[in-house]
Enzyme design. Structure first.
Site, PDB file in Angstrom:
ATOM      1  N   ASN A   1      27.296  -5.673  49.666  1.00 30.08           N
ATOM      2  CA  ASN A   1      28.002  -5.382  50.907  1.00 30.08           C
ATOM      3  C   ASN A   1      28.569  -3.972  50.813  1.00 30.08           C
ATOM      4  O   ASN A   1      28.532  -3.339  49.768  1.00 30.08           O
ATOM      5  CB  ASN A   1      29.110  -6.408  51.156  1.00 30.08           C
ATOM      6  CG  ASN A   1      29.323  -6.648  52.633  1.00 30.08           C
ATOM      7  OD1 ASN A   1      29.080  -5.768  53.453  1.00 30.08           O
ATOM      8  ND2 ASN A   1      29.787  -7.837  52.972  1.00 30.08           N
ATOM      9  N   HIS A   2      29.090  -3.479  51.930  1.00 28.71           N
ATOM     10  CA  HIS A   2      29.620  -2.122  51.955  1.00 28.71           C
ATOM     11  C   HIS A   2      31.143  -2.117  51.844  1.00 28.71           C
ATOM     12  O   HIS A   2      31.807  -3.023  52.349  1.00 28.71           O
ATOM     13  CB  HIS A   2      29.210  -1.419  53.258  1.00 28.71           C
ATOM     14  CG  HIS A   2      27.769  -1.032  53.305  1.00 28.71           C
ATOM     15  ND1 HIS A   2      26.772  -1.948  53.502  1.00 28.71           N
ATOM     16  CD2 HIS A   2      27.167   0.177  53.164  1.00 28.71           C
ATOM     17  CE1 HIS A   2      25.605  -1.320  53.496  1.00 28.71           C
ATOM     18  NE2 HIS A   2      25.817  -0.033  53.287  1.00 28.71           N
ATOM     19  N   HIS A   3      31.638  -1.080  51.190  1.00 21.79           N
ATOM     20  CA  HIS A   3      33.075  -0.835  51.196  1.00 21.79           C
ATOM     21  C   HIS A   3      33.440  -0.237  52.556  1.00 21.79           C
ATOM     22  O   HIS A   3      33.307   0.970  52.781  1.00 21.79           O
ATOM     23  CB  HIS A   3      33.449   0.153  50.078  1.00 21.79           C
ATOM     24  CG  HIS A   3      33.380  -0.428  48.698  1.00 21.79           C
ATOM     25  ND1 HIS A   3      34.222  -1.442  48.280  1.00 21.79           N
ATOM     26  CD2 HIS A   3      32.565  -0.139  47.659  1.00 21.79           C
ATOM     27  CE1 HIS A   3      33.941  -1.743  47.020  1.00 21.79           C
ATOM     28  NE2 HIS A   3      32.938  -0.980  46.625  1.00 21.79           N
ATOM     29  N   THR A   4      33.867  -1.076  53.469  1.00 19.26           N
ATOM     30  CA  THR A   4      34.130  -0.597  54.833  1.00 19.26           C
ATOM     31  C   THR A   4      35.384   0.263  54.921  1.00 19.26           C
ATOM     32  O   THR A   4      35.629   0.898  55.945  1.00 19.26           O
ATOM     33  CB  THR A   4      34.263  -1.788  55.811  1.00 19.26           C
ATOM     34  OG1 THR A   4      35.273  -2.680  55.324  1.00 19.26           O
ATOM     35  CG2 THR A   4      32.951  -2.543  55.917  1.00 19.26           C
TER      36      THR A   4
ATOM     37  N   LEU B   1      29.458   5.211  55.399  1.00 20.61           N
ATOM     38  CA  LEU B   1      28.882   3.929  55.015  1.00 20.61           C
ATOM     39  C   LEU B   1      27.431   4.035  54.562  1.00 20.61           C
ATOM     40  O   LEU B   1      26.823   3.023  54.204  1.00 20.61           O
ATOM     41  CB  LEU B   1      28.968   2.940  56.187  1.00 20.61           C
ATOM     42  CG  LEU B   1      30.379   2.532  56.599  1.00 20.61           C
ATOM     43  CD1 LEU B   1      30.343   1.662  57.849  1.00 20.61           C
ATOM     44  CD2 LEU B   1      31.072   1.791  55.466  1.00 20.61           C
TER      45      LEU B   1
END
Length: 209
Positions: A77-80, A85
């Site tokens: 997942n992404h570090h929002t 991004l």
């Protein structure tokens, strides 16, 4: 400037030995993967897995004889909380730390499952043996063995077979059999397991030893 232009090509060249090893494993295990698919090197595909259409598969485990349409397994997942991004820009252009969060729980898809077209399976999901995931589903929770799950988010709508039959099948790991054993028990694969008498099925399984 020249190094920046060459980086994508050097990246591809560096991956070739890994790709060759991956393809050799697939050939040995009779795995079929549709052209255009991305399968991470940490993904383990069991004997005779078949991916029929281009798919994106993060590191995961897919059991023997599972067949899929075009599907996605996303474990990262992404570090929002970060400003950017896009991973490539973050690492290669900006030179900052990765925006990708590593998988925390992983994905396991059991043996002899059917995964329909345009299915997305997210980190932490366990799909039981023989389960069916309907087309277009987004799977955020684990799915029991021999269940049918559909929707966004995916929900279990029914079991493929009666509960007593599912219990009997839990000890029948037919996907570990040799081709000779499969052919010798061809009648077992022709049974209607929605209507079979569980007592008859139990006797049939007991005769397998």
């Amino acid at each position: 400037m020249l190094l920046r232009l060459l980086r994508p090509f050097l990246h591809v060249l560096g991956r070739w030995p890994l790709v060759v090893r991956q393809r050799l494993r697939w050939a040995r295990d009779e795995v079929e993967v549709a052209p255009g698919s991305f399968v991470a090197r940490g993904a383990v595909l069991g004997h005779r897995v078949r991916i029929n259409r281009p798919s994106f598969v993060d590191p995961c485990e897919i059991g023997p004889y599972t067949v899929t349409g075009a599907f996605v397994v996303r474990c990262a997942n992404h570090h929002t909380e970060f400003l950017n991004l896009q991973e490539g820009v973050q690492r290669r252009v900006i030179g900052a730390r990765s925006v990708l969060a590593p998988p925390t729980r992983g994905v396991r898809i059991g043996a002899a499952c059917w995964i329909g077209d345009n299915v997305t399976i997210l980190d932490g999901v366990q799909v039981g043996d023989g389960a069916v995931i309907g087309a277009g589903s987004v799977v955020t929770r684990s799915v029991p063995a021999y269940a049918v799950a559909v929707g966004n988010p995916a929900r279990v709508v029914r079991s493929r077979y009666p509960d007593e039959v599912v219990d009997l099948l839990s000890s029948l790991d037919w996907w570990t059999w040799s081709d000779e054993q499969l052919r010798a028990n061809a009648d077992l694969f022709e049974l209607d397991l929605t209507t079979v008498d569980p007592a008859d099925l139990r006797r049939r399984i007991d005769r397998l030893g």
